[in-house]
Structures are given as structure tokens and as C-alpha cells.
Design a protein around this motif. Structure first.
Motif, PDB file in Angstrom:
ATOM      1  N   GLY A 121      -1.669  -9.851   5.126  1.00  0.00           N
ATOM      2  CA  GLY A 121      -1.745  -8.477   4.669  1.00  0.00           C
ATOM      3  C   GLY A 121      -3.191  -8.073   4.411  1.00  0.00           C
ATOM      4  O   GLY A 121      -3.640  -6.996   4.811  1.00  0.00           O
ATOM      5  N   LEU A 122      -3.952  -8.959   3.760  1.00  0.00           N
ATOM      6  CA  LEU A 122      -5.355  -8.660   3.459  1.00  0.00           C
ATOM      7  C   LEU A 122      -6.165  -8.535   4.747  1.00  0.00           C
ATOM      8  O   LEU A 122      -7.000  -7.646   4.896  1.00  0.00           O
ATOM      9  N   LEU A 123      -5.874  -9.446   5.693  1.00  0.00           N
ATOM     10  CA  LEU A 123      -6.549  -9.398   6.986  1.00  0.00           C
ATOM     11  C   LEU A 123      -6.229  -8.077   7.688  1.00  0.00           C
ATOM     12  O   LEU A 123      -7.124  -7.387   8.190  1.00  0.00           O
TER      13      LEU A 123
ATOM     14  N   LEU B 190       2.970  -5.823   3.934  1.00  0.00           N
ATOM     15  CA  LEU B 190       3.062  -4.370   4.120  1.00  0.00           C
ATOM     16  C   LEU B 190       2.664  -3.626   2.854  1.00  0.00           C
ATOM     17  O   LEU B 190       2.085  -2.550   2.915  1.00  0.00           O
ATOM     18  N   ILE B 191       2.971  -4.227   1.703  1.00  0.00           N
ATOM     19  CA  ILE B 191       2.528  -3.604   0.456  1.00  0.00           C
ATOM     20  C   ILE B 191       1.003  -3.621   0.421  1.00  0.00           C
ATOM     21  O   ILE B 191       0.360  -2.645   0.047  1.00  0.00           O
ATOM     22  N   THR B 192       0.418  -4.730   0.891  1.00  0.00           N
ATOM     23  CA  THR B 192      -1.039  -4.834   0.902  1.00  0.00           C
ATOM     24  C   THR B 192      -1.660  -3.779   1.804  1.00  0.00           C
ATOM     25  O   THR B 192      -2.611  -3.110   1.422  1.00  0.00           O
ATOM     26  N   ILE B 193      -1.122  -3.624   3.017  1.00  0.00           N
ATOM     27  CA  ILE B 193      -1.748  -2.631   3.890  1.00  0.00           C
ATOM     28  C   ILE B 193      -1.329  -1.223   3.487  1.00  0.00           C
ATOM     29  O   ILE B 193      -1.865  -0.250   4.005  1.00  0.00           O
ATOM     30  N   GLY B 194      -0.365  -1.102   2.569  1.00  0.00           N
ATOM     31  CA  GLY B 194      -0.088   0.214   2.011  1.00  0.00           C
ATOM     32  C   GLY B 194       1.067   0.951   2.648  1.00  0.00           C
ATOM     33  O   GLY B 194       1.026   2.163   2.807  1.00  0.00           O
TER      34      GLY B 194
ATOM     35  N   GLY C 154      -5.882   1.077  -8.129  1.00  0.00           N
ATOM     36  CA  GLY C 154      -5.784   0.884  -6.681  1.00  0.00           C
ATOM     37  C   GLY C 154      -5.763   2.217  -5.954  1.00  0.00           C
ATOM     38  O   GLY C 154      -6.355   2.368  -4.883  1.00  0.00           O
ATOM     39  N   GLY C 155      -5.087   3.194  -6.562  1.00  0.00           N
ATOM     40  CA  GLY C 155      -5.001   4.514  -5.949  1.00  0.00           C
ATOM     41  C   GLY C 155      -6.363   5.185  -5.895  1.00  0.00           C
ATOM     42  O   GLY C 155      -6.722   5.786  -4.882  1.00  0.00           O
ATOM     43  N   PHE C 156      -7.137   5.077  -6.993  1.00  0.00           N
ATOM     44  CA  PHE C 156      -8.465   5.708  -7.005  1.00  0.00           C
ATOM     45  C   PHE C 156      -9.371   5.095  -5.935  1.00  0.00           C
ATOM     46  O   PHE C 156     -10.224   5.782  -5.376  1.00  0.00           O
TER      47      PHE C 156
ATOM     48  N   PRO D 154      12.636  -3.773   2.992  1.00  0.00           N
ATOM     49  CA  PRO D 154      12.344  -4.592   1.804  1.00  0.00           C
ATOM     50  C   PRO D 154      11.596  -3.815   0.718  1.00  0.00           C
ATOM     51  O   PRO D 154      11.866  -3.992  -0.467  1.00  0.00           O
ATOM     52  N   ILE D 155      10.664  -2.948   1.137  1.00  0.00           N
ATOM     53  CA  ILE D 155       9.893  -2.189   0.145  1.00  0.00           C
ATOM     54  C   ILE D 155      10.792  -1.173  -0.551  1.00  0.00           C
ATOM     55  O   ILE D 155      10.753  -1.007  -1.776  1.00  0.00           O
TER      56      ILE D 155
END
Lengths: 367, 298
Positions: free
Chosen positions: B135-137, B227-231, A104-106, B251-252
Motif C-alpha cells: 500500500g505504501l509503495l 487500499l486504505i493506504t492509497i486512499g 492525515g486529511g490535512f 472490505p472497506i
């Protein structure tokens, strides 16, 4: 209306009460700490003696900027520790470290979204293509070794050395429910039940062990005591004569009296026990591997990135790598010197043209 | 007068009171209900107690004002607390007006018909979409197309999308609870539709709308999957300076601490959970307070 109001008032009282309790609790928490329930910072943070102050502290203090790092969860503890240490000297450099996994990082790195990529394996040929397509060039730098240890209880008298095939026989998915006795592993072993402890499926340790032993990442039997918390595994293995377990080498170092190391024979007749020496020399195979950072070429032009990467590879940080809070094995001083040169010379590209290799050594960086 | 009661009331012959049995049924049902609620409350109490016992020793000023560290005693939640606060602020700023205005339009202005019922069904469906999908959206639309990066703003907009349907539905419920007689009276004295909404419907529905909004925001504060999805990041030793800055949320941060190998980090994570709980309870208390305060006017 009246009923609603009453219900609402009760809820109000309840809410206020709970908040009050929580606030009081917060206040008490502070008191508890003063009494020393939690270890205070000074005693919990011994710094290894070999750690050297960077010789350019004045320069570091003037640095400003942002460094965006993302990638492997395996490399995360090392890079986060480097960022934490670096921040002591360069307060105004804002370094963030994410966890997206190496793959995912790459994806982000080859899209130009991050400055430095944490990787628990070398870049793969398809990722090389992806980076090329976006015009992203990078400097590949190994930073440490990650080693896994196979352990049994000190009471276990028979398991001294296991071959990779034997480990595979124990851990492959087909073994589930079938390989349940030590004498099934090797005829000469006693008729005793085989009790297994291993990493939980969310951990990088699990991915790596399955890939190195079974040959396919995440392919493992499921009927074993799994825990993400390696301390639980240490407890489990140390107490049971019939137990066999695997986890990060750092945890063995932490608990040498409670565990017995099993040497691993990479199916070539040579039994090798993990130690700093055998891991550094690449003898302990296939359960040790180098971990890397990749620095984007444009980012490497920036002074704050240069300072951070040099700090990462210098004596100001590398002696911290084997401390329990980080738990990895540093490279040799010669390798760090060679790799720092590689960074300073901005040598682009990878020395692993075929991607991950089991049993990879780092000699190639010495040339 | 030798008339028996049976002659007088023939139906009474068939009537067998069996009062004791019926009372037993009642008691049994009460007992089952009590057990059910005790199971729920017991779990909650256990959870709270466990968290408090594990987390309180770690909850101190250093924890609230320090950044994350690899040493449990030095680890703090400052970046996560700031990140959560910033994110919630922008989420509410975006979602509240959009959601409330959509609901007012749908409830007070839109004509009943196929289009409205189509929109209505889809809002209900959206409220049930798993958060990771948002998140994906958010990743595609805000992070990539709008090039906001992995910023507070991108996170807030994603969260706003996530809670928008909940706000619309809650606001509609509140508007629907306004008695039609109030609207009729307003129209009766010659008020326009806008005046009716502005001066009568909205003030009457406001407590309900606010409660719905704050409960929706409480949902957003505990979300981590989108939020994990958008990073949103993990190790962030700074607070966001502007909406386009990188950030992390409670939460993260809690999840990251739980997954660390050192046992002490379980205590640090529990301390983080206590902070999150206090923030949540405060928000809910504000909701209840506002509802009480405003309701008395009517």
C-alpha cells in the motif's frame, strides 16, 4: 492423476454446493425483508420538520461535477449525511467522503489533493505552514459542535458534579489498578468499587476525551470496559450503580431515562451539565468542541462546491445534524448566517492562529 | 520334527507384537486429528452461521443496488460491489500476463546461476511481505509519482504488485510439475524451445496456472489495508466510470459499517460479508471448474 481428479471433483461439488446455499440464502434474504424483519426506509427516516427545501432546486438539479472530501472520522457522519441529503437535489454531483483522520486529511488537503477537508480541530500552525508552502489557501468554516457527556447510573446518589481534576485522577494512565474505589476520587464519596466504561481506543471520542481531561491524546488507563459501540456503554452504565462512563452527548439524548448526567466543573467552581444550550454557549467545557470543514480556495470557485457548502450550512441540512443518525449539535442560526457570509465573501485563513484550544468558542466568527 | 519355532526363527523371540497398544496409538492419533479438523470446521460453521443470521435480514435487492446511507435500511453496497469488480478486472489484466510470463522465463529460459537464485529468493520474500507495505509503495509510485490519484487504476496496480509474487510462484510450481519427458519428447522431434513451451508445457500446466491465479485474485479481493493506504474512499455514492475514477471496495465498506455506532449497521455489515463470501466462493468454484475441464484433455 486419478487421485487428484477425485479430490478435485469433490472440491467442485463442495464449491457448487456452498455457492448454491449462498445463492438460496440471498433469495431468502429478499423474502425476509418483505416480511418486514428489517425496518423499511419510510419509517426509519423521519425528517425533522424544520428542514426546508432548498429554494434553488432547479439550479441544483443542473449541477455537474466532482467534490473530493477527506479528513476526520469525527466529522465524517455530518459531512456524509450532508452529501447524502445534497444528492437528493443534485444527482449529478459526485461527492466522495474519505476518512483519513484530521492530520492525515490535512496532508492531502495541503497537497491540493482534496477540495474540502473535514477537521475535528482547527488547522495547526505546522499545517498552516505546509499549506502555505504549496500555495494552498482555504476558507475555515465551523459546522457543528461535538459534545461528550459523563454519565452514571440513575441509582447513583452521590456523583452530581465532578471536577476536571477528579476526572483526570480517574482516567489518567497512572490510575490504572490504583484508583478503584469511589472514595479515592473524593473523600465524601462512599466506599464502593469504581466501575468504568469508556470509548475504545480507535474512536475519535477517546482521543478527544483523553486530550481534554488527561491533557494528552490517547493517554488513558487501560483497565476499563471499552467499546466502540456506545450502545454497549449505555447498557453497562445504566445497569450498575457503581458505574461511571463517557460517550458522545447524542447517546445520552437517546437514552435519558437510563442514565444520569454528571455536571463537569472545569476547575473553576462552576458545575455545568451538557445540554444544547450549554454546549452552544461554550459554557460546557472542556468536553465540547466545534468541528470544522476547510474549503480550498480554488475549489470554492466551482459552482457545485459553492452549492454544496451553502446547502451544508443552510436550513435544508442543519436541522438534520442533531438527529440520532448524525448525533451532533448544530451551531446557532446567527452563527450559521455569519459563517455562510464568511464563505460567500471567501474570507481566507484561520481564526485559530495557535491551533486547537481547549474551551474554544465561536464568537470570533460573528465579527 | 520337534523343532520349536524359536529354534527355527531366533529373531521371533525378541519380536513382541503389542498389537493392542499399537492399535490404541493409532486410534488416539485419529481422534486428535479429528478433533483438530472439527475445531477448524466448527469455527468456520459458527462464523458462517453468525454472519448469515445477522446479515440475511438485511440482504435484499435494495442492499445490492443502493448506495451507502446513514440509515441502515437504505444503506447499500452498490458502489463497493462495482468498485471491487472494476479493481479485480484491472488487477487480473495486469498481474496475470506479467506473472505468468515471468514464471515461464524463470522456469524455461533463465540459466541456473547466481542471478536466477537471487531473483528466486526475492520473489519468495516478496510473497511474504505484509500487504500494507505494498500500500505504501502504491501510494508513492502510482498515486504520487505517476499521478494516477486515488483511482481504481492506482488500486488495481497496487493489488497487482501484491499478488504478482504469488502468481509467479504458483505458475512456476505448475510448470515444474510438467514431466521433463514431455519436453524431451518435444525437443526430440525437433521442436524449438518456444514451440515446446507453447504447444506442450503451457497447455499441460494451464490448469495449475489458472488455479494459482484465481487463488491469488481471491487474496486480493479481501485485502483492505493497501487500499486504505492509497486512499480508497468510504462514502462513495456513485460507481466508477473510468479507470481514473475514485472508488471503494467491499472490505472497506464492511469495515466502515462495523464501526458505526447504530446496532443495525452490524446487520448491514454482515450482509456485506455475505456478498463478499459469495463472490469469493464463485471465484474459487470457477478455478476448480476450469481445472477440471482442462485437466481431462490430458
Amino acid at each position: 492423476m486419478l487421485r487428484m481428479n477425485r479430490g478435485g471433483r469433490w472440491a467442485l461439488v463442495f464449491g457448487a454446493l456452498v455457492s448454491l446455499i449462498a445463492l438460496v440464502a440471498v433469495a431468502c434474504g429478499g423474502d425476509d425483508d418483505d416480511e418486514g424483519t428489517a425496518p423499511d426506509g419510510a419509517t426509519a427516516t423521519p425528517t425533522p420538520e424544520e428542514v426546508r427545501e432548498p429554494d434553488n432546486t432547479a439550479e441544483l438539479a443542473k449541477l455537474k461535477g466532482e467534490i473530493i472530501i477527506d479528513g476526520s472520522s469525527t466529522v465524517y457522519p455530518v459531512t456524509a449525511a450532508a452529501a447524502e441529503e445534497f444528492r437528493k437535489y443534485a444527482k449529478d454531483v459526485r461527492i466522495s467522503v474519505g476518512i483519513s483522520g484530521t492530520g492525515g486529511g490535512f496532508k492531502k488537503f495541503c497537497n491540493g489533493e482534496t477540495d474540502i477537508q473535514d477537521a475535528s480541530r482547527p488547522i495547526s500552525p505546522s499545517e498552516v505552514e505546509a499549506c502555505k508552502a504549496k500555495g494552498i489557501e482555504y476558507i475555515e468554516l465551523p459546522v457543528a459542535y461535538d459534545g461528550l457527556s459523563v454519565v452514571v447510573s440513575p441509582k447513583n446518589t452521590w456523583a452530581e458534579c465532578l471536577t476536571v481534576s477528579e476526572l483526570k485522577k480517574i482516567w489518567e494512565p497512572d490510575a490504572q489498578g490504583k484508583i478503584t474505589n469511589w472514595n479515592q476520587v473524593r473523600d465524601s464519596f462512599p466506599d464502593k468499587p469504581l466501575v468504568l466504561f469508556g470509548a475504545g481506543s480507535d474512536s475519535g471520542t477517546f482521543d478527544y476525551f483523553t486530550e481534554a481531561i488527561v491533557g494528552k491524546a490517547k493517554a488513558s488507563r487501560g483497565d476499563y470496559q471499552a467499546s466502540e459501540d456506545d450502545n454497549v456503554l449505555v447498557q453497562g452504565v445504566s445497569g450498575d450503580e457503581n458505574a461511571l462512563g463517557y460517550f458522545g452527548y447524542a447517546y445520552y439524548v437517546e437514552n435519558p431515562g437510563k442514565l444520569k448526567l454528571v455536571a463537569v466543573d472545569n476547575d473553576n467552581g462552576k458545575c455545568v451539565k451538557p445540554s444544547e444550550e450549554t454546549i452552544k454557549s461554550g459554557e460546557y467545557q472542556p468536553l465540547s468542541r466545534p468541528i470544522f470543514i476547510y474549503v480550498r480556495k480554488e475549489a470554492a470557485e466551482r459552482p457545485e462546491v459553492q452549492a454544496f457548502v451553502k446547502f451544508y450550512l443552510s436550513k435544508s441540512f442543519t436541522p438534520i445534524i442533531p438527529t440520532p443518525e448524525v448525533g451532533y449539535i448544530p451551531l446557532t442560526d446567527e452563527l450559521y448566517a455569519a459563517i455562510t457570509k464568511r464563505f460567500e465573501a471567501k474570507t481566507l485563513g484561520t481564526l485559530f492562529p495557535n491551533g486547537a484550544e481547549v474551551g474554544a468558542t465561536l464568537d470570533r466568527y460573528m465579527k | 520334527m520337534a523343532v520349536t519355532s524359536a529354534e527355527q526363527f531366533p529373531a521371533q523371540e525378541q519380536f513382541r507384537p503389542r498389537l493392542s497398544i499399537r492399535k490404541v496409538y493409532g486410534t488416539v492419533f485419529t481422534a486428535i486429528g479429528l478433533v483438530a479438523i472439527l475445531v477448524g470446521l466448527g469455527m468456520l460453521a459458527w462464523l458462517l452461521l453468525d454472519t448469515l443470521v445477522t446479515g440475511l435480514p438485511w440482504l435484499d435487492w435494495q442492499f445490492l443496488t443502493g448506495f451507502d446511507s446513514r440509515f441502515p435500511a437504505r444503506a447499500g453496497a452498490k458502489a463497493a460491489i462495482y468498485g471491487t469488480a472494476y479493481m479485480m478486472f484491472f488487477t487480473i489484466v495486469v498481474a496475470l500476463p506479467l506473472g505468468v510470463m515471468s514464471a515461464i522465463y524463470l522456469e524455461e529460459y533463465a540459466r541456473d546461476g547466481k542471478v536466477k537464485s537471487f531473483i528466486q529468493i526475492n520473489i519468495a520474500n516478496l510473497a511474504a511481505v505484509p500487504s500494507i507495505i505494498y500500500g505504501l509503495l502504491g501510494l508513492q509510485v502510482f498515486v504520487r509519482w505517476m499521478e494516477l490519484g486515488r483511482s481504481v487504476l492506482a488500486g488495481s496496480l497496487t493489488m497487482a504488485l501484491l499478488i504478482l509474487p504469488i502468481i509467479v510462484v504458483a505458475t512456476q510450481e505448475a510448470l515444474r510439475a510438467v514431466p521433463p519427458s514431455i519436453r524431451d519428447a518435444s525437443y526430440g522431434v525437433g521442436a524449438t524451445r518456444w514451440e515446446t513451451v507453447r504447444h506442450h508445457v503451457l497447455p499441460y500446466a494451464l490448469p495449475g496456472i489458472l488455479t494459482g491465479n484465481i487463488l491469488a485474485a481471491s487474496r486480493a479481493i479481501g485485502e483492505s489495508a493497501p487500499l486504505i493506504t492509497i486512499g480508497a474512499l468510504t462514502y462513495v455514492p456513485f460507481t466508477p466510470e473510468n479507470p481514473l475514477d475514485r472508488f471503494t471496495v467491499l472490505p472497506i465498506q464492511i469495515f466502515n459499517w462495523v464501526s458505526r455506532p447504530q446496532e443495525d449497521f452490524q446487520g448491514v455489515a454482515a450482509a456485506g460479508i455475505i456478498v463478499l463470501l459469495v463472490v469469493l466462493l464463485l471465484m474459487n468454484s470457477v478455478a476448480i471448474f476450469l481445472r477440471q475441464k482442462l485437466q481431462r484433455r490430458f
